[in-house]
Motif scaffolding. Structure first.
Motif, PDB file in Angstrom:
ATOM      1  N   SER A  62      52.361  29.756  38.854  1.00 17.38           N
ATOM      2  CA  SER A  62      52.734  29.873  40.505  1.00 17.38           C
ATOM      3  C   SER A  62      52.991  31.630  40.768  1.00 17.38           C
ATOM      4  N   LEU A  92      59.208  36.752  42.990  1.00 17.01           N
ATOM      5  CA  LEU A  92      59.105  37.437  41.268  1.00 17.01           C
ATOM      6  C   LEU A  92      57.155  37.379  41.181  1.00 17.01           C
ATOM      7  N   ARG A 114      43.754  22.635  50.226  1.00 15.34           N
ATOM      8  CA  ARG A 114      43.114  22.800  49.008  1.00 15.34           C
ATOM      9  C   ARG A 114      41.796  21.980  49.118  1.00 15.34           C
ATOM     10  N   GLY A 166      44.311  20.551  34.523  1.00 18.35           N
ATOM     11  CA  GLY A 166      44.642  20.015  36.396  1.00 18.35           C
ATOM     12  C   GLY A 166      45.693  20.241  36.622  1.00 18.35           C
ATOM     13  N   SER A 210      48.311  21.700  31.908  1.00 16.54           N
ATOM     14  CA  SER A 210      47.020  21.090  31.312  1.00 16.54           C
ATOM     15  C   SER A 210      46.396  21.726  32.623  1.00 16.54           C
ATOM     16  N   ARG A 245      50.297  17.552  54.103  1.00 19.87           N
ATOM     17  CA  ARG A 245      49.885  16.734  53.221  1.00 19.87           C
ATOM     18  C   ARG A 245      50.517  15.331  54.414  1.00 19.87           C
ATOM     19  N   GLY A 295      61.921  20.614  48.536  1.00 17.10           N
ATOM     20  CA  GLY A 295      61.058  20.466  47.104  1.00 17.10           C
ATOM     21  C   GLY A 295      61.972  21.590  45.830  1.00 17.10           C
TER      22      GLY A 295
HETATM   23  C1  LIG Z   1      60.539  31.692  40.953  1.00 16.06           C
HETATM   24  C2  LIG Z   1      60.119  30.259  42.007  1.00 16.06           C
HETATM   25  C3  LIG Z   1      58.206  30.241  42.422  1.00 16.06           C
HETATM   26  C4  LIG Z   1      58.138  29.739  43.155  1.00 16.06           C
HETATM   27  C5  LIG Z   1      59.067  27.931  43.630  1.00 16.06           C
HETATM   28  C6  LIG Z   1      58.527  27.093  44.771  1.00 16.06           C
HETATM   29  O1  LIG Z   1      57.312  26.980  44.726  1.00 16.06           O
HETATM   30  S1  LIG Z   1      59.762  26.435  45.491  1.00 16.06           S
HETATM   31  C7  LIG Z   1      58.171  24.997  46.026  1.00 16.06           C
HETATM   32  C8  LIG Z   1      58.606  23.731  45.557  1.00 16.06           C
HETATM   33  N1  LIG Z   1      57.748  22.480  46.281  1.00 16.06           N
HETATM   34  C9  LIG Z   1      56.845  21.982  46.161  1.00 16.06           C
HETATM   35  O2  LIG Z   1      56.489  22.149  44.382  1.00 16.06           O
HETATM   36  C10 LIG Z   1      56.486  21.442  46.628  1.00 16.06           C
HETATM   37  C11 LIG Z   1      55.686  19.838  46.081  1.00 16.06           C
HETATM   38  N2  LIG Z   1      54.569  19.855  44.821  1.00 16.06           N
HETATM   39  C12 LIG Z   1      53.602  19.561  44.795  1.00 16.06           C
HETATM   40  O3  LIG Z   1      52.767  19.342  45.066  1.00 16.06           O
HETATM   41  C13 LIG Z   1      54.154  19.683  42.946  1.00 16.06           C
HETATM   42  O4  LIG Z   1      53.963  20.239  42.499  1.00 16.06           O
HETATM   43  C14 LIG Z   1      51.661  20.198  43.147  1.00 16.06           C
HETATM   44  C15 LIG Z   1      51.563  21.218  42.592  1.00 16.06           C
HETATM   45  C16 LIG Z   1      51.509  19.232  41.207  1.00 16.06           C
HETATM   46  C17 LIG Z   1      50.275  19.292  43.845  1.00 16.06           C
HETATM   47  O5  LIG Z   1      49.341  18.417  42.886  1.00 16.06           O
HETATM   48  P1  LIG Z   1      48.977  17.548  43.172  1.00 16.06           P
HETATM   49  O6  LIG Z   1      49.387  16.760  44.652  1.00 16.06           O
HETATM   50  O7  LIG Z   1      47.619  17.682  42.688  1.00 16.06           O
HETATM   51  O8  LIG Z   1      49.341  16.325  41.807  1.00 16.06           O
HETATM   52  P2  LIG Z   1      49.114  15.096  41.168  1.00 16.06           P
HETATM   53  O9  LIG Z   1      50.486  14.707  41.278  1.00 16.06           O
HETATM   54  O10 LIG Z   1      47.938  15.128  41.231  1.00 16.06           O
HETATM   55  O11 LIG Z   1      48.754  16.401  40.077  1.00 16.06           O
HETATM   56  C18 LIG Z   1      47.967  17.398  39.284  1.00 16.06           C
HETATM   57  C19 LIG Z   1      48.302  17.506  38.355  1.00 16.06           C
HETATM   58  O12 LIG Z   1      49.043  17.883  38.064  1.00 16.06           O
HETATM   59  C20 LIG Z   1      49.980  17.852  36.981  1.00 16.06           C
HETATM   60  N3  LIG Z   1      50.927  17.913  37.251  1.00 16.06           N
HETATM   61  C21 LIG Z   1      51.771  17.514  38.554  1.00 16.06           C
HETATM   62  N4  LIG Z   1      53.201  17.737  37.942  1.00 16.06           N
HETATM   63  C22 LIG Z   1      53.353  18.349  37.059  1.00 16.06           C
HETATM   64  C23 LIG Z   1      54.978  18.162  36.260  1.00 16.06           C
HETATM   65  N5  LIG Z   1      56.413  17.871  36.789  1.00 16.06           N
HETATM   66  N6  LIG Z   1      54.559  18.456  34.897  1.00 16.06           N
HETATM   67  C24 LIG Z   1      53.380  18.865  34.578  1.00 16.06           C
HETATM   68  N7  LIG Z   1      52.404  19.015  34.944  1.00 16.06           N
HETATM   69  C25 LIG Z   1      52.353  18.662  36.253  1.00 16.06           C
HETATM   70  C26 LIG Z   1      49.924  16.781  36.929  1.00 16.06           C
HETATM   71  O13 LIG Z   1      49.982  16.204  35.605  1.00 16.06           O
HETATM   72  C27 LIG Z   1      47.752  16.518  36.822  1.00 16.06           C
HETATM   73  O14 LIG Z   1      47.582  17.152  36.371  1.00 16.06           O
HETATM   74  P3  LIG Z   1      45.943  16.198  35.218  1.00 16.06           P
HETATM   75  O15 LIG Z   1      46.821  14.890  35.300  1.00 16.06           O
HETATM   76  O16 LIG Z   1      44.722  16.206  36.575  1.00 16.06           O
HETATM   77  O17 LIG Z   1      45.994  17.450  34.509  1.00 16.06           O
END
Ligand SMILES: CCC/C=C/C(=O)SCCNC(=O)CCNC(=O)[C@H](O)C(C)(C)COP(=O)([O-])OP(=O)([O-])OC[C@H]1O[C@@H](n2cnc3c(N)ncnc32)[C@H](O)[C@@H]1OP(=O)([O-])[O-]
Ligand SMILES: NC(=O)C1=CN([C@@H]2O[C@H](COP(=O)(O)OP(=O)(O)OC[C@H]3O[C@@H](n4cnc5c(N)ncnc54)[C@H](OP(=O)(O)O)[C@@H]3O)[C@@H](O)[C@H]2O)C=CC1
Length: 269
Positions: A161, A150, A70, A110, A108, A46, A198
């Motif tokens: 996830s 997992l 997406r 979202g 949520s 992004r 991340g």
């Molecule tokens: C076993 C392990 C397996 C996997 C490991 C890995 O993946 S490691 C990889 C590690 N790397 C990464 O993870 C890469 C980076 N991560 C990301 O890009 C973000 O985690 C993402 C997936 C949420 C991006 O979504 P986005 O760009 O669309 O972000 P946005 O800000 O627009 O939010 C959208 C919605 O999500 C909600 N929300 C967000 N955070 C939280 C929270 N902490 N708590 C609760 N909710 C949360 C937010 O409120 C909103 O909901 P609403 O208001 O519409 O109801």
């Protein structure tokens, strides 16, 4: 990144690749590994500035293309740009994905959609757009989707996830059957716990989850980034020419643990 991962029969299966999530962590390491082996690489994420930083580490063989996986139109535009000079791109790595820790009742609609969008729906758009011109031209190709060790286990705190990654694994199996007869191989690389930018800011930033994971990994430690590169190089090489619909798990045995994420989430006061 050394080209030493590609030796002997482990020659890249093609000379052009598109890597989503290529600006950070696992995707970045794979993009640099491919570039070091002489592959022309297009990195997708992004944020353009992070993609440009990875491109600057190469000798000009990495091209940054900004897109949110997406967004089907953005995915199409990225592939169209990548295909402009050399035609369909035969190698695909999808490492892009996003997740956050949350109790299920606090996710949520979202938030659920954001995670499933980047971990299942988006990867499908990427796979479909990658395959269309290859299938049309009858050109062979190989895709490696980054899943999770997992994907078939319970992951309290990351229900969205783990559900998405399980779906991704199922998707890969179906597409391997549909597209195999037409020359495309689709596999997945399933990492266990790896320290990345991340994941360190997300999953592993919550101490109890980090420690529970560590306690439950039979080899007793997180993986080192170069320990994923050999398996990735294999799946993307000619040596894997008869491998499709497979998942290569690289997790120190974590998926065999009785409780891979422990029982520390959600926190109980
Ligand atoms: C076993 C392990 C397996 C996997 C490991 C890995 O993946 S490691 C990889 C590690 N790397 C990464 O993870 C890469 C980076 N991560 C990301 O890009 C973000 O985690 C993402 C997936 C949420 C991006 O979504 P986005 O760009 O669309 O972000 P946005 O800000 O627009 O939010 C959208 C919605 O999500 C909600 N929300 C967000 N955070 C939280 C929270 N902490 N708590 C609760 N909710 C949360 C937010 O409120 C909103 O909901 P609403 O208001 O519409 O109801
Ligand atoms: N690290 C670990 O312990 C584990 C990782 N995995 C999997 O490994 C893969 C890589 O994770 P990791 O390297 O740790 O994560 P990082 O957060 O370090 O890297 C994620 C990369 O994906 C990009 N990205 C994220 N969302 C999107 C999106 N919607 N569209 C386009 N690009 C996106 C990011 O760039 P930008 O933010 O600029 O878009 C970044 O380049 C993921 O599929 C993850 O689920 C699985 C199990 C464990």
């Amino acid at each position: 990144m050394s080209s030493a991962y590609f030796q002997g029969p482990w020659v890249p299966a093609a000379d052009r690749a598109l890597v989503t999530g290529g600006s950070s962590g696992i995707g970045r390491d794979i993009a640099l590994m491919l570039a070091g082996a002489g592959v022309e690489v297009f990195v997708v994420g992004r944020r353009m500035e992070r993609l440009e930083a990875v491109a600057a580490e190469s000798d000009g063989s990495i091209t940054p293309l900004a897109a949110d996986i997406r967004d089907a139109d953005a995915v199409d535009a990225a592939f169209t740009a990548a295909e402009a000079e050399g035609g369909p791109v035969p190698l695909l790595v999808n490492a892009a994905s996003g997740a956050f820790l949350a109790a299920a009742e606090d996710i949520s609609p979202g938030g659920f959609a954001a995670v499933v969008g980047s971990s299942l729906n988006g990867p499908f758009q990427v796979l479909r757009r990658w395959a269309q011109p290859l299938l049309g031209a009858g050109t062979p190709g190989a895709a490696m989707m980054v899943s999770s060790a997992l994907a078939e286990r319970e992951v309290p705190g990351a229900a969205h996830s783990s559900a998405a990654k399980a779906g991704l694994e199922a998707l890969i199996r179906s597409l391997a059957v549909e597209w195999g007869p037409r020359g495309l191989r689709i596999n997945s690389l399933a990492p266990g716990a790896f320290s990345t930018e991340g994941a360190d800011a997300g999953m592993w930033s919550f101490g109890p989850v980090h420690d529970a994971a560590l306690d439950n990994i039979p080899l007793g430690r997180f993986g080192a980034s170069d320990e994923l590169l050999g398996p990735a190089a294999f799946l993307l090489s000619r040596a894997a020419g008869y491998v499709t619909g497979a998942t290569v798990v690289v997790d120190g045995g974590w998926h065999l643990s009785p409780h891979p994420f422990g029982s520390v989430f959600p926190p109980r006061g």
